[in-house]
Each structure stands twice: as C-alpha cells, then as structure tokens.
Scaffold this motif. Structure first.
Motif, PDB file in Angstrom:
ATOM      1  N   ALA A   8       7.288  -5.223  -8.983  1.00 44.73           N
ATOM      2  CA  ALA A   8       8.441  -6.110  -8.864  1.00 44.73           C
ATOM      3  C   ALA A   8       9.309  -5.972 -10.104  1.00 44.73           C
ATOM      4  O   ALA A   8       8.812  -5.936 -11.228  1.00 44.73           O
ATOM      5  CB  ALA A   8       7.979  -7.558  -8.701  1.00 44.73           C
ATOM      6  N   LEU A   9      10.623  -5.883  -9.892  1.00 44.86           N
ATOM      7  CA  LEU A   9      11.589  -5.741 -10.979  1.00 44.86           C
ATOM      8  C   LEU A   9      12.790  -6.635 -10.680  1.00 44.86           C
ATOM      9  O   LEU A   9      12.907  -7.190  -9.587  1.00 44.86           O
ATOM     10  CB  LEU A   9      12.064  -4.286 -11.117  1.00 44.86           C
ATOM     11  N   ALA A  10      13.696  -6.726 -11.652  1.00 48.11           N
ATOM     12  CA  ALA A  10      14.897  -7.524 -11.454  1.00 48.11           C
ATOM     13  C   ALA A  10      16.090  -6.831 -12.087  1.00 48.11           C
ATOM     14  O   ALA A  10      15.941  -5.911 -12.901  1.00 48.11           O
ATOM     15  CB  ALA A  10      14.718  -8.931 -12.031  1.00 48.11           C
ATOM     16  N   ALA A  11      17.269  -7.289 -11.715  1.00 49.20           N
ATOM     17  CA  ALA A  11      18.509  -6.734 -12.253  1.00 49.20           C
ATOM     18  C   ALA A  11      19.575  -7.811 -12.201  1.00 49.20           C
ATOM     19  O   ALA A  11      19.463  -8.787 -11.444  1.00 49.20           O
ATOM     20  CB  ALA A  11      18.951  -5.521 -11.434  1.00 49.20           C
ATOM     21  N   HIS A  12      20.597  -7.656 -13.010  1.00 47.07           N
ATOM     22  CA  HIS A  12      21.766  -8.514 -12.876  1.00 47.07           C
ATOM     23  C   HIS A  12      23.027  -7.667 -13.009  1.00 47.07           C
ATOM     24  O   HIS A  12      23.040  -6.665 -13.722  1.00 47.07           O
ATOM     25  CB  HIS A  12      21.732  -9.673 -13.869  1.00 47.07           C
ATOM     26  N   ASP A  69       0.805  -1.213   0.000  1.00 50.49           N
ATOM     27  CA  ASP A  69       0.000   0.000   0.000  1.00 50.49           C
ATOM     28  C   ASP A  69       0.842   1.270   0.000  1.00 50.49           C
ATOM     29  O   ASP A  69       0.301   2.371   0.141  1.00 50.49           O
ATOM     30  CB  ASP A  69      -0.931   0.014   1.220  1.00 50.49           C
ATOM     31  N   VAL A  70       2.159   1.115  -0.164  1.00 53.75           N
ATOM     32  CA  VAL A  70       3.067   2.265  -0.136  1.00 53.75           C
ATOM     33  C   VAL A  70       3.320   2.741  -1.565  1.00 53.75           C
ATOM     34  O   VAL A  70       3.900   2.003  -2.376  1.00 53.75           O
ATOM     35  CB  VAL A  70       4.409   1.880   0.532  1.00 53.75           C
ATOM     36  N   PRO A  71       2.893   3.942  -1.914  1.00 48.43           N
ATOM     37  CA  PRO A  71       3.111   4.433  -3.279  1.00 48.43           C
ATOM     38  C   PRO A  71       4.592   4.416  -3.655  1.00 48.43           C
ATOM     39  O   PRO A  71       5.445   4.829  -2.869  1.00 48.43           O
ATOM     40  CB  PRO A  71       2.579   5.872  -3.225  1.00 48.43           C
ATOM     41  N   GLY A  72       4.882   3.899  -4.816  1.00 49.73           N
ATOM     42  CA  GLY A  72       6.251   3.869  -5.294  1.00 49.73           C
ATOM     43  C   GLY A  72       7.101   2.758  -4.724  1.00 49.73           C
ATOM     44  O   GLY A  72       8.310   2.693  -4.990  1.00 49.73           O
ATOM     45  N   SER A  73       6.523   1.851  -3.959  1.00 49.85           N
ATOM     46  CA  SER A  73       7.309   0.773  -3.358  1.00 49.85           C
ATOM     47  C   SER A  73       7.680  -0.260  -4.412  1.00 49.85           C
ATOM     48  O   SER A  73       6.970  -0.471  -5.395  1.00 49.85           O
ATOM     49  CB  SER A  73       6.543   0.121  -2.206  1.00 49.85           C
ATOM     50  N   ARG A  74       8.806  -0.931  -4.184  1.00 47.07           N
ATOM     51  CA  ARG A  74       9.322  -1.885  -5.154  1.00 47.07           C
ATOM     52  C   ARG A  74       9.981  -3.079  -4.466  1.00 47.07           C
ATOM     53  O   ARG A  74      10.591  -2.928  -3.408  1.00 47.07           O
ATOM     54  CB  ARG A  74      10.362  -1.224  -6.076  1.00 47.07           C
ATOM     55  N   VAL A  75       9.841  -4.221  -5.107  1.00 44.17           N
ATOM     56  CA  VAL A  75      10.616  -5.406  -4.771  1.00 44.17           C
ATOM     57  C   VAL A  75      11.590  -5.618  -5.919  1.00 44.17           C
ATOM     58  O   VAL A  75      11.176  -5.729  -7.077  1.00 44.17           O
ATOM     59  CB  VAL A  75       9.731  -6.654  -4.608  1.00 44.17           C
ATOM     60  N   VAL A  76      12.876  -5.648  -5.609  1.00 41.70           N
ATOM     61  CA  VAL A  76      13.900  -5.834  -6.642  1.00 41.70           C
ATOM     62  C   VAL A  76      14.621  -7.150  -6.374  1.00 41.70           C
ATOM     63  O   VAL A  76      15.137  -7.372  -5.271  1.00 41.70           O
ATOM     64  CB  VAL A  76      14.910  -4.674  -6.658  1.00 41.70           C
ATOM     65  N   VAL A  77      14.638  -8.005  -7.367  1.00 41.01           N
ATOM     66  CA  VAL A  77      15.298  -9.309  -7.275  1.00 41.01           C
ATOM     67  C   VAL A  77      16.600  -9.258  -8.069  1.00 41.01           C
ATOM     68  O   VAL A  77      16.596  -8.879  -9.245  1.00 41.01           O
ATOM     69  CB  VAL A  77      14.383 -10.414  -7.838  1.00 41.01           C
ATOM     70  N   VAL A  78      17.693  -9.600  -7.425  1.00 43.79           N
ATOM     71  CA  VAL A  78      18.986  -9.619  -8.113  1.00 43.79           C
ATOM     72  C   VAL A  78      19.190 -11.007  -8.710  1.00 43.79           C
ATOM     73  O   VAL A  78      19.359 -11.995  -7.993  1.00 43.79           O
ATOM     74  CB  VAL A  78      20.138  -9.250  -7.159  1.00 43.79           C
TER      75      VAL A  78
END
Length: 298
Positions: free
Chosen positions: A198-202, A133-142
């Motif tokens: 949800a996003l990811a990066a390497h 419920d937090v505007p702009g919050s993100r989960v980032v998976v490496v």
C-alpha cells in the motif's frame, strides 16, 4: 532527471481499477495506464461521463458503476469486479469530494469522510483477495497536502461533524484518514506476507473540478493562486502514477510534487504529518471504519 509519464513501465497484462476515472486526476491516471497496455476499469458514479472518458482514453477500458457515497453501491461494484476479474494488479483510490456544504451519504456519514475514506476502505476490503496474491500488486491512496491542517488528528468524539461543521476541517480529516488507512493497511499486509503493498500520493495544487465547491467569494483568489502555484491535471497525476508503477516504490511510500510548498513539480518521496503516523489512532480508525462499513478485513 525528473520522473515523468514516460517512465511508466509497460503495463501489458495488468488490470488496474481507478475510482473517479472520468475526470481530472483519475482520467489522466487511467489514460497513461491504458496507453501503457493495462486493462483499466473506470469506476465512476456517472455512467455517461464514464463512457465519454473511455472513448477519449481508448485502449483496453471497462466501465464500472460506483458511488462511493453509498455502501450498497460499493458492495455491488465489488461483486461485479469479482465476477469479471480473477485478479487485480492495481487499485487506485482516487475519487473524492472537497469542501462541499454539509451533506450526508446514503448511509448517514458526513459526505467527505464517507466518500473519501469510508467508501474506499470498504471497496479495498471487498477486493483485497483479488490483489493480495498477485506479485507486484499495489493499493494506491490519493491523499492531499491538506491532511496537515488536521494538526490535532482525527476528532473521534465528533467523527461525523454533528456539532459544528467545518468544510475545510472535514476535508483535512478525511485526507488524514486516507494516509492513516494506508499506513495501517501496509503494516497488516506486511505482517501477512502478502504480495500487495500500500502506498499514497498527493497531487499538489492541481487545477481540476475538485474545487467546484469552493465558495463563490473565494473563487477569484483560488484562480489567482492557480497561475503561479498550480499545475494541470496531467502533472498532478504523476505522483499517483509513480506510486502505482515505479519499480523502486515500496510499501508506505508517499509521493508528492517537489516544488515550493509541494504545490507543483515532479513526483518525489515526501513525508506526511506526525498525526498520520500515530499508530494507536490508525488502529482506532481502522476498528471504527470496520464497524461503520460492516467490511472486516480477513
């Protein structure tokens, strides 16, 4: 113009939790976020190393004991976060192990799957109500470019590598699992109209102590490759930082270096393998992950 740490917007008032923040990519990620004003929770297995990292980073940092290879530790850490914080803006699932000898977690999982995927799956599920419920919050998976080596997808018939263990095979599948989790999580968040994405990066080929389990005969070769193709940890952390903070980043975006073979360079949008986009496999992995961890997402 390349995207650099200078492009990270002001993070004042935001709370970020970074797993494995005492060294390597996690340390560099946490340092930049703290430098931009965020309160950064350093979620680490070793308390002394976490304390040393906090002293080096400065700013608003808090320590959290977390061993992703133990579901009991994951639950204890999540409960502590819930008691200390009413909200989270960023959850960066960074910690991991790479190509160790065959080992099991405290719960009997193959170590790389248990740490890299299942531990983070459980942690995210236990903290999601602090994010959604937090505007702009993100989960980032490496994740890792090594996910492409799992060309046949997840071997659900031998998920724990009980028949024949391959260090690199297990690592590649755990990193593929990271991406499959991210895509399925994003689909569910969007369907629920949650504020979180949800996003990811390497990180490409980053020179960190993640390579400590490289077999001795291969270490000279690894060192030889690092000079022309590798990059330092602060550069390797940039894809994660972009996924976490770029105002233009969107759910399911996947960032990695723009250089040759994605080994080094500035962070840009990248494509993941076809196996990572297999929706039926994503859903199957999700169901199995809930069963194995005992964490069910609302």
């Amino acid at each position: 113009m390349p995207w650099t740490a200078a492009d990270v917007p002001d993070q004042t008032g935001r709370v970020a939790l970074v797993t494995g923040a005492n060294t390597g990519l996690g340390l560099e990620t946490a340092a930049v976020l703290a430098g931009r004003g965020a309160t950064v929770v350093l979620a680490c297995r070793d308390p002394e190393k976490a304390k040393a990292a906090a002293e080096r980073i400065g700013g608003r940092t808090e320590l959290l004991a977390l061993d992703l290879a133990s579901l009991a530790s994951v639950r204890e850490a999540a409960e502590e976060v819930r008691q200390r914080f009413e909200r989270l803006d960023l959850l960066i699932n960074n910690a991991g192990v790479m190509i160790p000898p065959h080992q099991r977690t405290a719960d009997g999982f193959e170590l790389q799957l248990g740490t890299n995927h299942l531990g983070h799956f459980a942690l995210t599920g236990l903290l999601l109500d602090r994010l959604r419920d937090v505007p702009g919050s993100r989960v980032v998976v490496v994740a890792s470019m090594a996910h492409r080596q799992a060309r046949n997808g997840i071997n659900f018939d031998d998920l724990q590598w009980e028949r024949r263990y391959s260090r690199m095979g297990a690592y590649a599948q755990s990193k593929l699992a990271n991406l499959m989790f991210m895509y399925e999580l994003q689909r569910r968040l969007a369907a629920a109209e949650a504020e979180t994405v949800a996003l990811a990066a390497h990180p490409g080929f980053s020179t960190t102590d993640l390579t400590r389990y490289v077999p001795a005969p291969l270490r000279p070769f690894n060192t030889l490759l690092a000079a022309p193709f590798g990059q330092p940890a602060d550069r390797g952390a940039l894809p994660t930082l972009r996924a976490a903070t770029d105002p233009l980043a969107m759910g399911a975006h996947y960032y990695g270096p723009d250089g040759p073979f994605e080994m080094r360079g500035w962070p840009v949008l990248k494509a993941s393998s076809a196996a990572a986009h297999d929706e039926s496999a994503q859903q199957r992995l999700w169901t199995i992950s809930e069963e194995l961890t005992g964490v069910r997402y609302a």
